[in-house]
Enzyme design. Structure first.
Site, PDB file in Angstrom:
ATOM      1  N   ARG A  94      -4.460   8.816  11.902  1.00 24.98           N
ATOM      2  CA  ARG A  94      -3.162   9.509  11.967  1.00 24.98           C
ATOM      3  C   ARG A  94      -3.360  10.825  12.726  1.00 24.98           C
ATOM      4  NH1 ARG A  94       0.275   9.790   6.531  1.00 24.98           N
ATOM      5  NH2 ARG A  94       1.940   9.954   8.059  1.00 24.98           N
ATOM      6  N   GLN A 199       8.894   8.882   0.038  1.00 32.04           N
ATOM      7  CA  GLN A 199       7.846   9.529  -0.770  1.00 32.04           C
ATOM      8  C   GLN A 199       8.451  10.352  -1.911  1.00 32.04           C
ATOM      9  OE1 GLN A 199       7.930   9.534   2.571  1.00 32.04           O
ATOM     10  NE2 GLN A 199       5.891   9.535   3.476  1.00 32.04           N
ATOM     11  N   ASP A 240       1.440  19.642   6.815  1.00 29.05           N
ATOM     12  CA  ASP A 240       0.408  18.791   7.430  1.00 29.05           C
ATOM     13  C   ASP A 240      -0.437  19.564   8.424  1.00 29.05           C
ATOM     14  OD1 ASP A 240       2.597  16.795   6.483  1.00 29.05           O
ATOM     15  OD2 ASP A 240       0.703  15.705   6.662  1.00 29.05           O
ATOM     16  N   ASN A 250       5.566  19.391   8.833  1.00 24.41           N
ATOM     17  CA  ASN A 250       5.613  18.712   7.533  1.00 24.41           C
ATOM     18  C   ASN A 250       6.563  17.524   7.684  1.00 24.41           C
ATOM     19  OD1 ASN A 250       4.825  18.593   4.703  1.00 24.41           O
ATOM     20  ND2 ASN A 250       6.931  19.118   4.217  1.00 24.41           N
TER      21      ASN A 250
END
Ligand code: MRU
Length: 353
Positions: A94, A199, A240, A250
């Site tokens: 990722r 999520q 992130d 994010n």
């Protein structure tokens, strides 16, 4: 009454394999997977079986340590070449969460002075375990600092899952809620469901309910109305990657929340460990944003909800400009002001300790 909480660990080292909680299946099924090959580890990260920046870093670190145990060479130089190749392979899982690269590079650096292959193999496992242990105390400190910003009975809005299962324990944005629960302080969480892969609905709602924390689930497009009518006192999100000037990547939708918070005069906080701050990334424009498969948008719970052939744009993250961020909450304290200066000062102070 003050209480502690119990949430399953999302990642565990087991010498011959790594056990992960399959976050793709939550909340309907609590399934654990054993990862034995480096390809299993990469796949688990790429397909969100394990997700959340710190948990991705921890899993990748264990994955690299695991892969290295099977290198057959007795030459330390050849060992380092194999390690670098596997580092690059895992790093390709990722692109956005910098904790992935931070953890892998920390493992590679840990064996820079190893004089034998056996020593290097032991050091790698030790280093990966340290990353996980440190992350737990890091998250607890983030929680302590974040909690100092909230009052009893506050209603706080969050997106995605920056919780216990996205880290070693406690989470980043969710850490203050666990600590509040321990101390008998009542906070009420509004969790955005977080399309496209939910999520917030699947993970944050599940985690907080398990811990007995007051949580109300809303869909993403209810954020403005909720801020307007429910006396939301703050927004707190994870990250992130935080660039040197404070711009923060994010989960997609975070930028919109920051704009809404500014419009309503509500503080907007980013909670993240130092391992998420990347001073080599100058601004948000330099953060690579992952684009994921169109099926995440055209389908809902595996069922097609959009017509065949429609064009889809599916960025997994967005970048919130630093000027919309009231404060960045780290394990070292609450950072405010001109982030270009305050973040670089923080890292200079860390380097001198
Ligand atoms: O795509 P995901 O689920 O890995 O995205 C996760 C997030 O955006 C989190 O907010 C971030 O990684 C912080 S987790 C403590």
């Amino acid at each position: 009454m003050a209480q502690s909480f119990s949430i399953p660990r999302s990642v565990e080292w087991n010498d011959t394999h790594i056990t992960i909680l399959n976050q793709q299946k939550l909340p309907l099924t609590t399934e654990y997977l054993e990862l034995r090959e480096i390809s299993d580890v990469r796949d688990a990260i790429a397909t969100l079986k394990v997700r959340g920046a710190p948990a991705i870093g921890i899993t990748a670190a264990y994955g690299l340590a695991l892969a290295a145990q099977s290198y057959q060479t007795s030459s330390i130089e050849e060992f380092r070449t194999l390690l670098q190749k596997d580092r690059d392979y895992l790093a390709s899982a990722r692109p956005t969460a910098v904790n992935l690269f931070w953890a892998l590079d920390r493992l590679v650096a840990s064996v820079a002075h190893a004089s034998s292959v056996n020593e290097a193999k032991t050091v790698l496992v030790h280093e990966a375990i340290c990353i996980q242990i440190e992350d737990e105390s890091t998250c607890r400190s983030i929680g302590e600092h974040a909690l100092s910003l909230f009052q009893n009975r506050d209603r706080i809005l969050t997106i995605c899952n920056a919780g216990s299962i996205a880290t070693a324990r406690y989470g980043t944005a969710l850490a203050p809620f666990y600590l509040a629960k321990e101390k008998g302080i009542h906070l009420h969480v509004y969790a955005l469901e977080t399309r496209p892969v939910l999520q917030g609905a699947r993970l944050t709602a599940w985690e907080l309910l398990q811990a007995g924390i007051d949580v109300t689930l809303i869909t993403d497009n209810m954020a403005a109305q909720t801020m307007q009518t429910k006396q939301i006192s703050a927004v707190i999100v994870g990250a992130d990657r935080i660039a040197a000037n404070g711009d923060t990547a994010n989960k997609i939708g975070t930028f919109g929340l920051a704009l809404l918070a500014r419009a309503f005069g509500i503080p907007f906080y980013v909670a993240a460990p130092l391992s998420t701050i990347d001073l080599t990334t100058k601004t948000g424009e330099d953060i690579p944003i992952e684009e994921r498969a169109p099926e995440e948008v055209t389908h809902f719970a595996g069922i097609r909800v959009a017509p065949e052939g429609v064009n889809v744009y599916n960025p997994a993250f967005d970048v919130t400009p630093h000027e919309l961020i009231t404060a960045i909450i780290t394990e070292k304290g609450i950072i405010r002001g001109n982030y270009s200066t305050t973040l670089s000062t923080l890292f200079k102070e860390e380097a001198h300790q």
